[in-house]
Motif scaffolding. Structure first.
Motif, PDB file in Angstrom:
ATOM      1  N   ASP A  34     -25.675 -15.173 -58.788  1.00 41.46           N
ATOM      2  CA  ASP A  34     -24.603 -14.538 -59.557  1.00 41.46           C
ATOM      3  C   ASP A  34     -24.335 -15.354 -60.823  1.00 41.46           C
ATOM      4  O   ASP A  34     -23.702 -16.408 -60.781  1.00 41.46           O
ATOM      5  N   ARG A  35     -24.806 -14.846 -61.936  1.00 43.09           N
ATOM      6  CA  ARG A  35     -24.682 -15.575 -63.185  1.00 43.09           C
ATOM      7  C   ARG A  35     -23.279 -15.517 -63.786  1.00 43.09           C
ATOM      8  O   ARG A  35     -22.995 -16.210 -64.769  1.00 43.09           O
ATOM      9  N   ASP A  36     -22.398 -14.699 -63.203  1.00 43.29           N
ATOM     10  CA  ASP A  36     -21.002 -14.776 -63.623  1.00 43.29           C
ATOM     11  C   ASP A  36     -20.327 -16.001 -63.014  1.00 43.29           C
ATOM     12  O   ASP A  36     -19.345 -16.508 -63.549  1.00 43.29           O
ATOM     13  N   VAL A  37     -20.861 -16.431 -61.888  1.00 42.32           N
ATOM     14  CA  VAL A  37     -20.245 -17.537 -61.153  1.00 42.32           C
ATOM     15  C   VAL A  37     -20.944 -18.858 -61.464  1.00 42.32           C
ATOM     16  O   VAL A  37     -20.313 -19.909 -61.537  1.00 42.32           O
ATOM     17  N   LEU A  38     -22.236 -18.815 -61.668  1.00 47.03           N
ATOM     18  CA  LEU A  38     -23.026 -20.051 -61.792  1.00 47.03           C
ATOM     19  C   LEU A  38     -23.343 -20.376 -63.251  1.00 47.03           C
ATOM     20  O   LEU A  38     -23.641 -19.476 -64.051  1.00 47.03           O
ATOM     21  N   LEU A  39     -23.285 -21.653 -63.574  1.00 46.33           N
ATOM     22  CA  LEU A  39     -23.766 -22.160 -64.855  1.00 46.33           C
ATOM     23  C   LEU A  39     -25.218 -22.569 -64.631  1.00 46.33           C
ATOM     24  O   LEU A  39     -25.491 -23.491 -63.854  1.00 46.33           O
ATOM     25  N   ARG A  51     -18.684 -23.140 -61.740  1.00 50.82           N
ATOM     26  CA  ARG A  51     -17.592 -23.675 -62.568  1.00 50.82           C
ATOM     27  C   ARG A  51     -16.590 -24.381 -61.660  1.00 50.82           C
ATOM     28  O   ARG A  51     -16.374 -23.988 -60.516  1.00 50.82           O
ATOM     29  N   LEU A  52     -15.950 -25.410 -62.211  1.00 48.00           N
ATOM     30  CA  LEU A  52     -15.101 -26.261 -61.370  1.00 48.00           C
ATOM     31  C   LEU A  52     -13.877 -25.558 -60.789  1.00 48.00           C
ATOM     32  O   LEU A  52     -13.583 -25.757 -59.600  1.00 48.00           O
ATOM     33  N   PRO A  53     -13.132 -24.765 -61.551  1.00 49.73           N
ATOM     34  CA  PRO A  53     -11.940 -24.172 -60.917  1.00 49.73           C
ATOM     35  C   PRO A  53     -12.302 -23.273 -59.738  1.00 49.73           C
ATOM     36  O   PRO A  53     -11.634 -23.295 -58.702  1.00 49.73           O
ATOM     37  N   GLN A  54     -13.401 -22.528 -59.876  1.00 48.09           N
ATOM     38  CA  GLN A  54     -13.825 -21.662 -58.766  1.00 48.09           C
ATOM     39  C   GLN A  54     -14.333 -22.493 -57.583  1.00 48.09           C
ATOM     40  O   GLN A  54     -14.205 -22.095 -56.436  1.00 48.09           O
ATOM     41  N   LEU A  55     -14.911 -23.652 -57.887  1.00 44.88           N
ATOM     42  CA  LEU A  55     -15.492 -24.475 -56.818  1.00 44.88           C
ATOM     43  C   LEU A  55     -14.442 -24.898 -55.795  1.00 44.88           C
ATOM     44  O   LEU A  55     -14.734 -24.939 -54.596  1.00 44.88           O
ATOM     45  N   VAL A  56     -13.235 -25.225 -56.275  1.00 44.63           N
ATOM     46  CA  VAL A  56     -12.238 -25.751 -55.325  1.00 44.63           C
ATOM     47  C   VAL A  56     -11.204 -24.711 -54.905  1.00 44.63           C
ATOM     48  O   VAL A  56     -10.148 -25.046 -54.377  1.00 44.63           O
ATOM     49  N   GLU A  57     -11.535 -23.451 -55.124  1.00 39.56           N
ATOM     50  CA  GLU A  57     -10.631 -22.405 -54.617  1.00 39.56           C
ATOM     51  C   GLU A  57     -10.694 -22.294 -53.097  1.00 39.56           C
ATOM     52  O   GLU A  57      -9.769 -21.786 -52.480  1.00 39.56           O
TER      53      GLU A  57
END
Lengths: 425, 425
Positions: A34-39, A51-57
């Motif tokens: 998912d390229r919306d989620v992954l860099l 991305r970091l904010p999504q990582l720690v959700e």
């Protein structure tokens, strides 16, 4: 025992390039990426981090957000024909089918973070150019792995069960993967036999993550999970396991994944390879995931919760995370969120209050700042583990850019203006 | 399970003082305490550490130079009447005589450093007043311990030998000492059962150090040696060992030997006790032992060899020691001197070239400076262990002043003028 030697780094590069054909990246699991989620840091081999904010959700990282680290094309393995070969030097060789592995041994479930040794390589690359994929701070994720204990399979394959046997002291357990690899004949690594054979170290042959069948990007149909250790040792698409008296001869054990001294560079690094340990357990680490320098600047008059992750190696507990708003002059203490991470404690919730010996999962943390984050704040975090280790304030460069655990900073002045401010304009 | 609770620290102090009578220090082994060699930090209980240059003259510390750390008078134990009681909760109790322990089990020899968690407490006391004996950087020493494996004795006392047994996962092995102790009914501590019962963790019941019968100051006739762990867990004058489902309730496990957060002080520390792990493995540490700020200043035009020690916890290898002459701006790499520290490698010297899983001994190091030490130099050392941990540049204060592993510095301007210079005057 020593790996193949070369007269120069150039000769070595030629040798490994001769092994590595131009890879066909024809059957990549692109739909699941998912390229919306992954860099995406590299396309071939595919390397990407969330991305970091999504990582720690989430305490348990959703599979779609789990970082992806590859050294070649993703192998296409048919589970009906999959075999795992287990060899014991001076002992038997056993070939296991997937259904035998899944049906003949007890199932175990372990929550464990996996972190690439190159996590935060970008920070060392800012000091001086490093060799490797330039990762940000998102090459870590936390999942619930299920499978069977590698120990159980090794004992059933002829390894002595008695922990006092000499195999446990000095031997190594070597992993080789199916598929092609950019720097060697295949991907490989080893861990100490004392780790792999200790039932309480929770080393798994994993078939599932977060209850789902392993995705191809994460090792389908069978991978190793070595909790507490750099991700490089948790070999995916496992082909052979060899119990042997020496470390893996793989490039990834003997040449890569080492903290070389600062004077080691592309022309002289061969001098240092054999003096430096192959990395196993991780160092103590913490990262601020919210805010980031890419996300809207926190309003300076509104309460704000700074969030992040922390982890240490070898199952060592994170005891404290400190957060600074003034670049390390003064510190606040963050609130910690620890899962029950040992498999025993997961099975026996009443054990939760006891000190658990092994903390394989990450610790999430939050630090509420009631007065708001000042406009000129430089945020810093640093973690302390149960052994009293903490992170160094400054990065120390190494050629391969591994194990960067210097203080993580967010310069609030660099954040784009907050959305609310824009709306007011 | 929780230790005795108190409404206030003052109430706790009164309770422990009520347990602790005015101790009779009538039978101290004064003849064996060489005051020319040792810096005495407290007389009753006797606490002393060696001077740094003498400390690193030998890879194996001579017994007379070994630091001495006590919490009460030295017990007087008759070996003919000595007994060690081993209790397993919900299991048997076994009483062992000294000759049985010595004769019924295989002898093992382990080279291991012992370091007090309060080593370098003086550095934290300079930041802010701490509670405890104000130790310098000499409360570490390295010896060859011989005795029997605690695991062997525990298995012979009814502990399951199978490492997959649940006892190994969550239980603790509790040690209590003979004799009186200042802060509790007796000296006590515990370690994880997974450590004590793993034969490769080399936990010993030791009867000798460096080939000599244990001196009374070091635990005669029998002590525990827990390699890789803070010295507080290597209980001397061992009286009972209890295999139990909870940590030791001792003051020394639950109240002392913890890295409390910086906001913890004498009035509020009870808030933090139960949130912080009892220290087990050590953090990464290094110290410059030559020159010191008390010894003659090195001549600035003569080659000079800077010397010191380094160690990490849990058997983790020291991979590198960096030395700076300019207060950390630039770094040299020191030469390392590592003994063969694992008992298996000591028995099988041909294993020396293999990566050893356990590095219990310290690593000595030396850094030759051909051009001499500049008069205004500020020397610094920092070690890196095999997990990629290193030392923080600045000390972070904690109430009990434990685990100080900040960069060790020697300000050459503070050294007294060199002897040669005096002779020239």
């Amino acid at each position: 025992m020593a790996p193949k030697t070369f007269k120069s780094v150039a000769e070595q590069d030629r040798y490994y390039k001769s092994l590595a054909p131009t890879f066909p990246y024809l059957n990549e699991p692109t739909a699941s990426r998912d390229r919306d989620v992954l860099l995406v840091r590299a396309e071939q081999p595919f390397n990407a981090e969330p991305r970091l904010p999504q990582l720690v959700e989430h305490m348990v990282t959703p599979v779609t957000r789990f970082f992806k680290r590859n050294h070649g094309p993703i192998p296409t393995l048919d589970p009906a024909n999959y075999t795992l070969t287990i060899q014991v030097v001076d002992g038997p060789t056993t070939v296991w089918r997937l259904d035998q592995l899944q049906m003949q041994f007890d199932t175990h479930e372990v929550m464990a973070a996996v972190q690439c040794a190159g996590n935060r390589r970008d920070g060392l690359n800012r000091v001086n150019k490093v060799k490797g994929v330039i990762w940000g701070p998102g090459t870590i994720s936390n999942a619930v792995w299920s499978g069977v204990k590698l120990r159980d399979v090794l004992v059933a394959s002829g390894v002595p069960a008695d922990p006092a046997h000499s195999t446990y002291q000095q031997w190594h357990v070597d992993f080789k993967a199916y598929g092609l690899s950019a720097e060697d004949e295949c991907y490989g690594s080893s861990v100490f036999a004392s780790k792999a054979l200790n039932p309480h170290e929770d080393v798994l042959l994993a078939f599932k993550m977060n209850g789902q069948v392993l995705p191809r990007d994460h090792g389908y149909p069978c991978r190793v999970i070595v909790p507490g250790v750099i991700g490089a040792r948790s070999v995916k698409w496992l082909r052979t396991v060899t119990v042997q008296p020496h470390e893996s001869l793989s490039f990834y054990q003997r040449r890569d994944y080492k903290v070389l001294p600062p004077q080691a560079n592309a022309t002289n690094l061969a001098l240092y390879w054999d003096t430096i340990s192959a990395l196993q357990a991780m160092n103590v680490q913490s990262v601020i995931c919210e805010p980031t320098e890419d996300s809207p600047r926190p309003l300076d008059n509104q309460p704000y919760t700074i969030k992040g992750y922390a982890i240490s190696g070898g199952g060592c507990r994170i005891d404290r995370v400190d957060v600074s708003l003034d670049n390390g002059k003064t510190w606040l203490v963050a609130r910690l969120f620890r899962p029950v991470s040992s498999s025993a404690a997961r099975r026996n919730p009443e054990l939760n209050d006891l000190p658990t010996t092994k903390h394989w999962a990450w610790t999430l943390w939050a630090c509420q700042v009631e007065s708001g984050i000042p406009k000129n704040a430089v945020l810093v975090c640093r973690a302390w583990d149960a052994n009293g280790n903490t992170q160094p304030s400054e990065p120390t460069w190494n050629y391969r850019g591994v194990m960067n655990n210097s203080w993580f900073k967010v310069d609030i002045a660099k954040c784009p203006a907050a959305l609310l401010t824009k709306a007011h304009m």
